[in-house]
Enzyme design. Structure first.
Site, PDB file in Angstrom:
ATOM      1  N   HIS A  37      -9.184  -4.939  10.986  1.00 32.09           N
ATOM      2  CA  HIS A  37      -9.831  -4.777   9.437  1.00 32.09           C
ATOM      3  C   HIS A  37     -10.938  -3.788   9.478  1.00 32.09           C
ATOM      4  CE1 HIS A  37      -7.102  -7.519   8.299  1.00 32.09           C
ATOM      5  NE2 HIS A  37      -7.608  -7.829   7.253  1.00 32.09           N
TER       6      HIS A  37
ATOM      7  N   GLU B 226       0.742  -1.148   0.290  1.00 34.44           N
ATOM      8  CA  GLU B 226      -0.004   0.158  -0.042  1.00 34.44           C
ATOM      9  C   GLU B 226       0.941   1.385  -0.099  1.00 34.44           C
ATOM     10  OE1 GLU B 226      -0.752  -2.562   2.127  1.00 34.44           O
ATOM     11  OE2 GLU B 226      -2.797  -3.248   1.597  1.00 34.44           O
TER      12      GLU B 226
END
Lengths: 325, 368
Positions: free
Chosen positions: A129, A60
């Site tokens: 998450h 990322e």
């Protein structure tokens, strides 16, 4: 109007913008060959090819930073984070580079990038998450933050975000991907910074956004049917820029406020809204501003308990009755 | 490099044939006109005089924050940036003054920027670490170690996406090579054949930590092997060698769209920043050895004197002009106004700065 899912609405927005502007590129983990981790980009590789729909490695910081750099040269990358929770490993790229480069260059550079993906709890994926970073993002001048609650809003706002010359953080919701809504076939855009009154009412204003809008609407229905109370639901749609005028107008009508958000309470988006309401509409208030948030702990895994940790129609109902008392 | 603290065995092992005596014969150097060679020399001198003048301004408390001087490293930025064509881009870290001058930025807005003046290249909003000039393909000037490297890969992606024959040079120091974002960038560049040259300006110390105390394995550029990337090393004290080496890797980027890592051995005479007392991690003797024997300006000056391109008189003239230019830049900075509080919220959002094209509604700043 055709009924389509929130997921399809986003896909249509991406597709239309890819067709409109050769500089638009969709990138992210599993967006191409895998058809999207949440199938948002399903079929797009086959239709638009690997130059426009690009699979990235799990990297990322690397690929988000790359998108920021490419946007400085005029590419318009739409970067998918499989979960917004992964923004933390790209934090420096998003909030030092994308947010600051215009300022630090004295306005010489702009970053027309969109970073999008789901940011929500409620799917039993645990604390790592389930982050909802809209408050963290909005704390950084230089970025814009959008959190759509319906298919119609998602499409119109995403198309606007892609055309925007500033970096736009677009926060979706995995639970909303399957929700259907009416979406016109003809093209439309929704401006950033324009709230939408999703339900008219006179006794209480619920200020909310994202999936909490749906919970609030359900609670409002119950409040009307079972308690005879009329609740107005204001969907912010965009966190930054913020349509505070629509909120204040509603407060002037109802004089009571409940903020509902899928955020942890400390320094949340709702904290800011509450500050602004007391500062700018103090005399309109008939009682303290109430707020319903996610319960203040890391996101729990245990499925039945997570439902109670997050806003849900029952929790909203209870909080609304307290605000109306 | 043997003078750098307790020697750098790993580095020596990985740095074969750095600084060949033949670099001046490489066509990229041999084909330079005398005027062009003088121009390169002049740019190095101008960087040094600018840095010395900015140091004096800092010592006089005219400059706030950090000041990372480029003195000693001039041949790196000048050698690399002298190779730039229309579609070649540069991005670097916070020791950015040399690159800014090397790409052609005027000293006045640079000095005004460190003075925090509105006439600065970033209107006083960036400071020493954040110089930018996108019109000259110079994309900063970035403060976080290694944080600019993914952006450099993005510039290369942009060059390739737009179908240009060009490159991006992504500069970093030897202290950046252990950052995750740098390795992610290596991987993406190699995976997608992006035309980027990662340039490691190895001045021996990441702040006060020597290479052997911070970086495992063999040479820093050699890490490119793990990514299947071309790599090389060169002598950053020798302008000709910087140009000859970088020309090879820039050609690889432009012609074949292949990335590479180049480690350029160099040395900074001053501390990491001017706030660095510079006494704990290296010796005075080490610094003096570099100044006496490996100074990039002195070495190039000698070469050009030997080639009959420079004379003692022209050397003096160039130096006098560079000092005067730095002085004039300082006067310009001194005389310029500061930005005002009204400028704080300009240049944050493109849309706010372009109200005629605004589409958003609502409030975007939250001071009330």
């Amino acid at each position: 109007m055709p009924l389509i899912t929130y997921r399809e609405a986003i896909r249509h927005a991406l597709s239309e913008e890819i067709e409109r502007d050769p500089n638009v590129v969709v990138m992210g983990e599993e967006v191409a060959q895998f058809n999207g981790a949440y199938k948002v980009t399903e079929g797009m590789l086959a239709k638009y090819g690997p130059t426009r729909i690009v699979d990235t490695p799990i990297s990322e910081a690397g690929f988000i930073g790359m998108g920021v750099g490419a946007s400085m040269l005029g590419v318009r990358p739409v970067m998918e984070l499989m979960f917004w929770s992964f923004y933390s490993v790209a934090f420096d790229q998003i909030l030092n580079n994308a947010a600051n480069v215009r300022y630090m260059s004295g306005g010489q550079i702009n970053c027309p990038i969109v970073i999008r993906g789901p940011a929500n709890g409620g799917t039993n994926v645990g604390a790592t998450h389930s982050h909802t970073p809209e408050n963290v993002l909005a704390n950084h001048p230089g970025v814009k933050v959008v959190v759509p609650s319906t298919a119609y809003d998602a499409k119109g706002l995403l198309k606007t975000a892609i055309r925007d010359n500033d970096p736009v953080m677009f926060l979706e919701n995995t639970i909303l991907y399957g929700e259907k809504g009416e979406v016109p076939t003809e093209e439309y855009l929704i401006p950033l910074g324009k709230a939408d009154v999703k339900r008219q009412g006179t006794d209480l204003t619920i200020v909310t956004y994202g999936r909490s809008v749906l919970h609030s609407l359900k609670a409002a229905e119950i409040l009307e049917k079972e308690h005879g109370r009329s609740v107005e639901v204001v969907d912010l749609r965009t966190i930054r820029p913020l349509d505070i005028d629509t909120v204040l107008a509603s407060v002037a009508k109802t004089h009571r406020v409940l903020i509902v958000e899928e955020q942890k309470p400390f320094a949340s988006v709702g904290s800011q809204i509450a500050y602004m309401i007391q500062r700018e509409a103090f005399d309109e208030l008939d009682g303290p501003i109430h707020r319903l948030t996610t319960v203040d702990s890391p996101a729990i895994y245990s499925p039945p308990v997570e439902i109670e940790q997050l806003p849900n129609p029952n929790r909203v109902l209870k909080a609304a009755l307290e605000a109306l008392a | 490099m043997s003078n750098k603290t307790s020697a750098s065995p790993t580095k020596q092992a990985a740095a074969p044939a750095a600084g060949t005596a033949q670099s001046h014969l490489a066509p990229i150097n041999a084909n330079l006109t005398p005027e062009a060679k003088i121009g390169l020399y002049r740019t190095m001198v101008r960087i040094r005089r600018f840095e010395e003048r900015s140091l004096r301004a800092y010592q006089a408390k005219k400059i706030g924050g950090f000041l990372h001087l480029y003195i000693g490293q001039e041949a790196v930025a000048v050698g690399c940036c002298s190779l730039m064509g229309k579609h070649d881009h540069v991005i670097t870290a916070y020791r950015d003054h040399g690159h800014a001058i090397a790409v052609g930025m005027d000293m006045k807005p640079l000095m005004a920027e460190v003075y925090g003046k509105v006439t600065g290249c970033s209107k006083g909003k960036g400071g020493s670490m954040h110089y930018f000039d996108p019109k000259r393909n110079f994309w900063g000037g970035h403060g976080i170690v290694g944080g600019q490297i993914p952006l450099g890969v993005g510039l290369a992606y942009g060059v390739k996406y737009k179908g240009h024959k060009g490159s991006a040079m992504a500069f970093m120091g030897d202290g950046a090579v252990n950052q995750g974002a740098v390795h992610e960038s290596y991987n993406l560049a190699a995976l997608w054949n992006l035309p980027v040259v990662f340039v490691i300006e190895n001045n021996g110390y990441s702040m006060g930590t020597s290479q052997e105390r911070s970086s495992a394995g063999f040479g820093l550029a050699e890490r490119g092997r793990a990514y299947g990337m071309a790599w090389g090393v060169c002598n950053g004290h020798d302008l000709y060698d910087v140009r000859a080496t970088m020309d090879k890797f820039l050609t690889l980027a432009r012609e074949e769209s292949k990335p590479s890592i180049v480690e350029i051995d160099t040395y900074r005479y001053r501390g990491h920043s001017v706030a660095d007392p510079d006494k704990t991690y290296r010796t005075r003797d080490e610094i003096e050895d570099y100044q006496k024997n490996k100074d990039p300006i002195t070495l190039f000056q000698k070469a050009l004197l030997a080639e009959g391109i420079l004379t003692e008189a022209s050397v003096g003239e160039i130096d006098t002009e560079a000092r005067a230019e730095a002085e004039q830049a300082t006067e310009f900075a001194e005389a310029s106004p500061f930005p005002t509080a009204d400028d704080l919220q300009k240049d944050v959002y493109w849309e706010v700065d372009n109200p005629d094209q605004k589409t958003s509604q609502g409030r975007i700043f939250f001071d009330r």
